[in-house]
Motif scaffolding. Structure first.
Motif, PDB file in Angstrom:
ATOM      1  N   PHE A  18       0.853  -1.185   0.000  1.00  9.66           N
ATOM      2  CA  PHE A  18       0.000   0.000   0.000  1.00  9.66           C
ATOM      3  C   PHE A  18       0.894   1.243   0.000  1.00  9.66           C
TER       4      PHE A  18
ATOM      5  N   LEU B 125      -3.883  -6.484  -0.037  1.00 13.19           N
ATOM      6  CA  LEU B 125      -3.146  -6.035  -1.218  1.00 13.19           C
ATOM      7  C   LEU B 125      -1.995  -6.966  -1.576  1.00 13.19           C
TER       8      LEU B 125
ATOM      9  N   ALA C  24      -5.732  -8.457  -4.356  1.00 15.48           N
ATOM     10  CA  ALA C  24      -6.795  -7.580  -3.869  1.00 15.48           C
ATOM     11  C   ALA C  24      -8.144  -8.290  -3.782  1.00 15.48           C
TER      12      ALA C  24
ATOM     13  N   VAL D 194      -7.168  -1.288   3.753  1.00 11.45           N
ATOM     14  CA  VAL D 194      -6.373  -2.299   3.054  1.00 11.45           C
ATOM     15  C   VAL D 194      -5.391  -2.900   4.047  1.00 11.45           C
TER      16      VAL D 194
ATOM     17  N   HIS E 214      -3.321   5.278  -0.424  1.00  9.63           N
ATOM     18  CA  HIS E 214      -4.212   4.541   0.470  1.00  9.63           C
ATOM     19  C   HIS E 214      -4.269   5.220   1.839  1.00  9.63           C
TER      20      HIS E 214
END
Length: 418
Positions: A164, A207, A193, A175, A168
């Motif tokens: 990330f 992620l 994802a 996430v 983000h």
């Protein structure tokens, strides 16, 4: 008249066959023949000194090589990592969990490769694949909020997916990144994802999957969410005070450890605690001294046992050769010559054992280091001194038997017919 009488006494002393002088060469030849005549016994006696000396040299070489390998590994993994801890409560303007701007100031310091903030959940969260699912027994502190740079500073390696980023963080997206151990327990196979995990019932999109460095128990099996979660607690978690994880160039840790508190809290640097790794040289010396002391004690015992074997064998040889010693004494051999021969015999055994033990010690050290992919470290002075040590041990072990042989009276052995 007096001069002729004195000259006659001197000539008489020279021609008396009762006290012939034995040359060192003769003693050496006699000692060698005596040892060669008892080859098997000599070989077994030599083995004792060889084993002890080989153990001593191998101990010195292996501990020195191991200390160097440990120091090198420490340099690569630990000597470049600095941790700065924030206070548990806000004091003098320093908050327990600061914003991300502090990291930028630290990254501008000379010698800093990467730096990021980390805060761990101070309770055991329920982490599962399904809402309300079982927690899979993940331990306390499994969930941590971190900046992407902090994972780089902790030497995490991405295996699948992606990290990330600041986007983000800015958008406050839910996430997550998970370690390979946590992915296995949560059965997150794809690591992309498409996977979703739930922390205390709150969903987070996975992620990527990363691998924690070997030996890092804090990162192994963890679930990492963006750092914004430490302040807003979307899953109802209580996070601990933050830590700044800094990765430095080799040799820059001490300097960065001194400068980082001033960069993070210029008005109150004393409120932060910087943890700087110890000097690798101290670590090397500690490992080397402790392991060397232990194994050198065992090697000394082995060498002592070998010396006792030489002494015992030499004394038994004196008892078996009483008739030979008595005959030599009757023919005029002096006590010094008899004692010298037995000392030479013991010294030759010790010298041979020292040579063999040195060769064995070097070979054991080399094979062990090559098997462990270590650099072979051998002190040439100690290696060259191996045969000399064996000679000294042999001479010391044969001293008492040599004195016992010198005290044997020829009349007693000849009278007894021994």
């Amino acid at each position: 008249m007096s001069r002729s009488r004195t000259r006659g006494k001197a000539q008489a002393r020279e021609t008396v066959p009762g006290n012939p002088r034995t040359s060192p060469a003769d003693l050496l030849v006699q000692a060698f023949l005596a040892l060669f005549g008892r080859r098997f016994r000599t070989l077994l006696t030599m083995v004792g000194i060889s084993v002890g000396l080989a153990a001593a040299l191998a101990t010195l070489g292996i501990t020195a090589s191991a200390a160097g390998a440990v120091s090198d590994q420490f340099d690569a993994l630990k000597a470049t990592r600095v941790t700065v801890k924030y206070p548990s409560e806000a004091v003098a303007g320093v908050r327990p969990r600061p914003d991300g701007g502090d990291s930028r100031r630290v990254r501008e310091l000379n010698g800093v490769r990467s730096a990021g903030l980390v805060s761990r959940a101070g309770e055991q969260p329920a982490v599962s694949r399904l809402p309300g699912g079982e927690a899979n027994d993940l331990p306390e502190g499994t969930v941590m909020a971190a900046q992407p740079e902090a994972l780089l500073a902790m030497s995490a390696e991405l295996t699948r997916g992606r990290w990330f980023d600041t986007g983000h963080e800015a958008r406050r997206e839910r996430v997550a990144l998970i370690d390979t151990a946590a992915a296995a327990r949560l059965t997150v196979d794809g690591g992309a994802a498409n996977s979703v995990i739930h922390v205390n019932g709150v969903s987070f999109s996975v992620l990527g999957v990363f691998r924690a460095p070997t030996g890092d128990t804090n990162l192994t099996g963890s679930v990492v969410v963006p750092y914004w979660a430490a302040s807003q607690d979307p899953a109802g978690l209580s996070f601990t005070p933050a830590e700044m994880i800094i990765r430095t160039d080799l040799g820059a840790a001490d300097q960065v450890g001194e400068e980082a508190p001033f960069a993070l809290a210029p008005g109150a640097p004393d409120k932060l605690v910087a943890l700087v790794p110890p000097d690798p040289r101290s670590l090397r010396q500690g490992v080397e001294s402790q392991t060397r002391a232990l194994f050198l004690g065992l090697a000394a015992v082995s060498l002592g046992v070998g010396a006792l074997g030489v002494s015992n064998t030499a004394y038994v040889s004196v008892l078996e050769r009483r008739s030979e010693i008595g005959l030599r004494r009757a023919l005029g051999a002096s006590r010094r010559a008899v004692a010298g021969q037995f000392c030479i015999e013991s010294g030759l055994v010790g010298l041979a054992g020292g040579v063999v033990g040195t060769v064995l010690g070097v070979q054991i050290t080399a094979v062990t280091c090559l098997a462990k992919n270590w650099l072979v470290v051998l002190d040439p002075v100690l290696t060259a001194a191996g045969p000399l040590v064996g000679l000294v041990v042999g001479l010391a072990a044969g001293l008492y038997p040599a004195l016992a042989a010198a005290r044997i009276l020829p009349a007693e052995t000849l009278r007894a017919g021994v």
